[in-house]
Design a protein around this motif. Structure first.
Motif, PDB file in Angstrom:
ATOM      1  N   ASN A 162       0.801  -1.236   0.000  1.00 35.69           N
ATOM      2  CA  ASN A 162       0.000   0.000   0.000  1.00 35.69           C
ATOM      3  C   ASN A 162       0.832   1.284   0.000  1.00 35.69           C
ATOM      4  O   ASN A 162       0.331   2.366   0.275  1.00 35.69           O
ATOM      5  CB  ASN A 162      -0.952   0.043   1.195  1.00 35.69           C
ATOM      6  N   GLY A 163       2.119   1.170  -0.309  1.00 35.89           N
ATOM      7  CA  GLY A 163       2.966   2.363  -0.346  1.00 35.89           C
ATOM      8  C   GLY A 163       3.190   2.986   1.011  1.00 35.89           C
ATOM      9  O   GLY A 163       3.503   4.182   1.117  1.00 35.89           O
ATOM     10  N   THR A 164       3.036   2.185   2.063  1.00 32.32           N
ATOM     11  CA  THR A 164       3.221   2.700   3.415  1.00 32.32           C
ATOM     12  C   THR A 164       3.991   1.707   4.280  1.00 32.32           C
ATOM     13  O   THR A 164       4.061   0.512   3.994  1.00 32.32           O
ATOM     14  CB  THR A 164       1.863   2.977   4.110  1.00 32.32           C
ATOM     15  N   ASP A 165       4.571   2.244   5.329  1.00 32.11           N
ATOM     16  CA  ASP A 165       5.197   1.432   6.379  1.00 32.11           C
ATOM     17  C   ASP A 165       4.885   2.112   7.702  1.00 32.11           C
ATOM     18  O   ASP A 165       5.248   3.274   7.913  1.00 32.11           O
ATOM     19  CB  ASP A 165       6.713   1.346   6.159  1.00 32.11           C
ATOM     20  N   ASN A 166       4.172   1.416   8.560  1.00 35.20           N
ATOM     21  CA  ASN A 166       3.714   2.008   9.831  1.00 35.20           C
ATOM     22  C   ASN A 166       2.941   3.300   9.582  1.00 35.20           C
ATOM     23  O   ASN A 166       3.135   4.311  10.267  1.00 35.20           O
ATOM     24  CB  ASN A 166       4.898   2.252  10.770  1.00 35.20           C
ATOM     25  N   SER A 167       2.074   3.253   8.563  1.00 33.84           N
ATOM     26  CA  SER A 167       1.168   4.353   8.218  1.00 33.84           C
ATOM     27  C   SER A 167       1.858   5.567   7.586  1.00 33.84           C
ATOM     28  O   SER A 167       1.217   6.592   7.381  1.00 33.84           O
ATOM     29  CB  SER A 167       0.367   4.814   9.446  1.00 33.84           C
ATOM     30  N   LEU A 168       3.137   5.474   7.292  1.00 31.68           N
ATOM     31  CA  LEU A 168       3.863   6.562   6.653  1.00 31.68           C
ATOM     32  C   LEU A 168       4.306   6.132   5.251  1.00 31.68           C
ATOM     33  O   LEU A 168       4.508   4.945   4.998  1.00 31.68           O
ATOM     34  CB  LEU A 168       5.085   6.956   7.493  1.00 31.68           C
ATOM     35  N   PRO A 169       4.470   7.102   4.325  1.00 30.26           N
ATOM     36  CA  PRO A 169       4.847   6.751   2.952  1.00 30.26           C
ATOM     37  C   PRO A 169       6.161   5.982   2.888  1.00 30.26           C
ATOM     38  O   PRO A 169       7.118   6.312   3.609  1.00 30.26           O
ATOM     39  CB  PRO A 169       4.981   8.108   2.263  1.00 30.26           C
ATOM     40  N   ALA A 170       6.191   4.965   2.045  1.00 33.30           N
ATOM     41  CA  ALA A 170       7.405   4.157   1.902  1.00 33.30           C
ATOM     42  C   ALA A 170       7.466   3.540   0.516  1.00 33.30           C
ATOM     43  O   ALA A 170       6.446   3.250  -0.107  1.00 33.30           O
ATOM     44  CB  ALA A 170       7.448   3.062   2.973  1.00 33.30           C
ATOM     45  N   VAL A 171       8.687   3.353   0.032  1.00 32.96           N
ATOM     46  CA  VAL A 171       8.953   2.585  -1.181  1.00 32.96           C
ATOM     47  C   VAL A 171       9.757   1.368  -0.744  1.00 32.96           C
ATOM     48  O   VAL A 171      10.662   1.478   0.097  1.00 32.96           O
ATOM     49  CB  VAL A 171       9.745   3.408  -2.216  1.00 32.96           C
ATOM     50  N   TYR A 172       9.451   0.209  -1.314  1.00 38.48           N
ATOM     51  CA  TYR A 172      10.099  -1.023  -0.866  1.00 38.48           C
ATOM     52  C   TYR A 172      11.214  -1.449  -1.817  1.00 38.48           C
ATOM     53  O   TYR A 172      11.037  -1.514  -3.027  1.00 38.48           O
ATOM     54  CB  TYR A 172       9.062  -2.142  -0.708  1.00 38.48           C
TER      55      TYR A 172
END
Length: 416
Positions: A162-172
């Motif tokens: 979902n483009g998030t990590d712990n509710s913050l924006p992230a790229v994997y």
């Protein structure tokens, strides 16, 4: 006398135990929709390659590869610059949902003389894919026979969450673990925690082995473009840059920031107007005016690309104090040699791909707007699953062959 059948059964258990020590794990993200996301591959060059050759291996834009690694694209003939062997790069890739799991199937490889599925997987693509996966994706009956010039689909790992990590924006980032790596070291380099890596990769213990593929969340800046924009959902990792609007706009994510900042790109291409309506400000410009109530900030922001038109938006805000200049990862010269300080260290963090320190944007003294938005739903807790891909080694093969030989001897001895 000891039962030879029972003895053989024990040998099979022993051989299985030996074989399981050479097993690589890979994180798989289940999916059910047809959407895509921005993702990154951690790739180590297997030989000296031009920038264009690296991009061709993954069928991606060479300029995008350079910007994802904060390499200056203004250098003459930069696409033909030769990058050194063993250099670590982040490769931008579109991640899709295929057969219920996240992966990229847009990469094609044309076989050359002496190629094998194993050499393509382990050497050319640096362990990001296995020979068995290539064989299955291309329905290869006999992997020992590869015709020169055959076009093979190379399925590559990726994750969206979902483009998030712990509710913050992230790229994997799909990262191949090396022998020198530890989970704590990887977490430290990519400014996350061991707990976060364990949750994302559904790990029961903080143990990694060479060849494992981890999904590593990188802090990022997210866009808030309208859904009809062709670059809807654009998200840029900290310390990286990305092109938009047909190479007309360059977007970046300030170190430690969550606010996307976009400005005209340095490439000489024909572009539509970048001026904000009802204003003299151009894309990326900002004005500040101090008052008794605070600082009045006006900026011309990028709002996506639709039907060949660069969308801009005039933003006004009142802030307690006037913001200072943004900080970006420095744009580095295209590397000629491998930096000695990272030759044997874990892969560099997103904001550091070689020598240099944090610097202001080299091409603009304008300030970014202070807003940011987070697309998608939060991905909390363990989000992925673990896939086991067997990797046989010479040692395992020797022991298995040896044990089978002893087992056969036991049956012969028994019959005598």
């Amino acid at each position: 006398m000891r039962n030879p059948i029972f003895f053989s059964f024990l040998l099979i258990i022993a051989s299985s135990s030996l074989f399981s020590t050479a097993t690589a794990k890979s994180t798989i993200e289940p999916c059910s929709s047809n959407d895509t996301c921005n993702s990154l591959l951690g790739y180590t060059l297997y030989t000296d390659l031009k920038v264009s050759e690296v991009a061709s291996l993954f069928q991606v834009d060479p300029i995008s590869v350079l910007l994802a690694n904060a390499i200056d694209i203004s250098y003459p003939d930069v696409e033909n610059h030769i990058l050194p062997s063993r250099l670590f790069l982040k490769i931008p890739l579109s991640c899709s949902c295929v057969d219920g799991i996240r992966k990229s199937v847009s990469t094609r490889y044309k076989t050359r003389p002496s190629d094998t599925l194993a050499s393509i997987a382990d050497s050319v693509y640096g362990g990001l894919v296995s020979s068995e996966q290539i064989q299955e994706a291309n329905s290869v009956d006999d992997p020992s026979v590869l015709d020169v010039g055959t076009s093979l689909v190379v399925p590559l790992p990726c994750a969206c969450f979902n483009g998030t990590d712990n509710s913050l924006p992230a790229v994997y980032l799909s990262y191949v673990v090396r022998e020198v790596d530890t989970l704590a070291g990887i977490a430290r380099r990519y400014e996350t925690t061991v707990t976060d890596l364990m949750n994302v990769n559904a790990m029961g213990a903080p143990d990694v082995s060479s060849g494992d593929i981890l999904a590593v969340p990188l802090s990022a800046c997210a866009s808030n473009f309208p859904k009809y924009a062709s670059d809807y959902g654009l998200i840029v990792p900290n310390g990286s840059y990305a092109l938009a609007a047909g190479h007309c706009v360059q977007c970046s994510c300030a170190l430690g920031s969550r606010s996307l900042y976009c400005e005209p790109a340095s490439l000489a291409v024909s572009c539509s107007s970048m001026q904000c309506r009802s204003s003299n400000l151009m894309l990326g410009n900002i004005t500040v005016q101090q008052s008794s109530a605070g600082c009045n900030v006006t900026s011309c922001d990028y709002n996506g690309f639709a039907n060949g038109t660069i969308l801009t938006m005039l933003s006004r805000s009142l802030q307690p104090r006037c913001p200072g200049p943004p900080q970006f990862a420095p744009l580095l010269a295209p590397p000629d040699t491998l930096p000695k300080d990272i030759m044997y260290a874990p892969a560099p963090s997103p904001e550091f791909d070689g020598p240099g320190s944090i610097a202001s944007s080299p091409r603009s003294s304008m300030l970014p707007s202070g807003g940011g938005s987070f697309p998608g739903n939060p991905a909390n807790g363990p989000a992925g699953s673990i896939s086991m891909a067997t990797v046989s080694s010479a040692v395992s093969h020797f022991f298995i062959t040896f044990l089978i030989s002893i087992s056969s001897f036991s049956f012969v001895f028994s019959s005598c």
